[in-house]
Write a protein that holds these residues in place. Structure first.
Motif, PDB file in Angstrom:
ATOM      1  N   GLU A  96      62.714  66.363  50.166  1.00 47.43           N
ATOM      2  CA  GLU A  96      64.074  65.848  49.998  1.00 47.43           C
ATOM      3  C   GLU A  96      64.010  64.650  49.066  1.00 47.43           C
ATOM      4  O   GLU A  96      63.000  63.940  49.020  1.00 47.43           O
ATOM      5  N   SER A  97      65.105  64.417  48.343  1.00 45.37           N
ATOM      6  CA  SER A  97      65.136  63.262  47.442  1.00 45.37           C
ATOM      7  C   SER A  97      66.238  62.305  47.868  1.00 45.37           C
ATOM      8  O   SER A  97      67.201  62.693  48.526  1.00 45.37           O
ATOM      9  N   ARG A  98      66.045  61.070  47.471  1.00 38.40           N
ATOM     10  CA  ARG A  98      67.077  60.047  47.643  1.00 38.40           C
ATOM     11  C   ARG A  98      66.921  59.066  46.486  1.00 38.40           C
ATOM     12  O   ARG A  98      65.846  58.963  45.902  1.00 38.40           O
ATOM     13  N   PRO A  99      67.994  58.383  46.150  1.00 40.20           N
ATOM     14  CA  PRO A  99      67.899  57.441  45.022  1.00 40.20           C
ATOM     15  C   PRO A  99      66.838  56.365  45.295  1.00 40.20           C
ATOM     16  O   PRO A  99      66.694  55.886  46.418  1.00 40.20           O
ATOM     17  N   HIS A 100      66.101  56.028  44.253  1.00 37.07           N
ATOM     18  CA  HIS A 100      65.115  54.962  44.361  1.00 37.07           C
ATOM     19  C   HIS A 100      65.846  53.622  44.410  1.00 37.07           C
ATOM     20  O   HIS A 100      66.798  53.386  43.671  1.00 37.07           O
ATOM     21  N   MET A 101      65.406  52.757  45.286  1.00 35.86           N
ATOM     22  CA  MET A 101      66.030  51.437  45.438  1.00 35.86           C
ATOM     23  C   MET A 101      65.141  50.375  44.793  1.00 35.86           C
ATOM     24  O   MET A 101      63.927  50.383  44.961  1.00 35.86           O
ATOM     25  N   ASN A 102      65.785  49.493  44.057  1.00 35.01           N
ATOM     26  CA  ASN A 102      65.112  48.313  43.514  1.00 35.01           C
ATOM     27  C   ASN A 102      65.539  47.106  44.335  1.00 35.01           C
ATOM     28  O   ASN A 102      66.676  47.037  44.801  1.00 35.01           O
ATOM     29  N   TYR A 103      64.648  46.165  44.515  1.00 34.45           N
ATOM     30  CA  TYR A 103      64.947  44.958  45.281  1.00 34.45           C
ATOM     31  C   TYR A 103      64.685  43.754  44.383  1.00 34.45           C
ATOM     32  O   TYR A 103      63.562  43.514  43.962  1.00 34.45           O
TER      33      TYR A 103
END
Length: 172
Positions: A96-103
């Motif tokens: 499954e994919s999900r958007p990559h998060m930047n912090y």
């Protein structure tokens, strides 16, 4: 012909004491074999335990995700695991994919998550793996121990990611 002759041999060929020693040794070997193949409850020891775990692979391009999906579909929905060139008794069964998060810090210094968007947006992939492990204490898959939070190399017959992290583990 006597069963035991004057020299103490059975049918004139086998010494009774030697025969008793052989019988005791055979009984001991059989006892140990039964004891090692059965648990303390008397039931046979299961030689493997099913382990289902998920692995997170971060910061993947959409093209790589599309290719993983294609390879998984081509393999019939489950791609066999490998380690050091050997096939393992386990499969990747889902991705499954999900958007990559930047912090990044904001103007006040607080860390703020932001979702990647646009044509170059990266993805985080979550792989579901089903495998039979011989020892559920060690959870060894190939040469890797599988535990929540541990880094994990995910290698199948069609793809490999060397920077995953184990998210969940379920036995049985």
């Amino acid at each position: 012909m006597k069963i035991v002759d004057e020299k103490g041999k059975l049918f004139g060929k086998i010494n009774l004491i030697d025969l008793l020693v052989v019988i005791v040794l055979i009984a001991a070997v059989l006892f140990l074999a039964v004891r090692l193949t059965k648990g303390s409850d008397g039931n046979p020891v299961n030689s493997s335990t099913k382990l289902t775990y998920t692995t997170l692979v971060s910061n993947v391009t959409p093209e790589v995700y599309a290719e993983v999906q294609r390879q998984l579909a081509a393999a019939g929905g489950k791609d066999q695991l490998m380690a050091s060139g050997d096939l393992l008794d386990g499969y990747v069964t889902k991705v499954e994919s999900r958007p990559h998060m930047n912090y990044q810090p904001d103007a006040n210094g607080a860390v703020v998550p932001s979702e990647e968007t646009g044509d170059n947006a990266r993805l985080d992939l979550v792989f579901t793996v089903e495998v039979n492990v011989v020892n559920p204490i060690v959870n060894e898959v190939g040469t890797q121990e599988v535990r929540v939070g541990k880094t994990h190399i995910l290698k199948t017959t069609h793809f490999e990611f060397s920077y995953g992290t184990v998210l969940t583990c379920d036995w049985g």
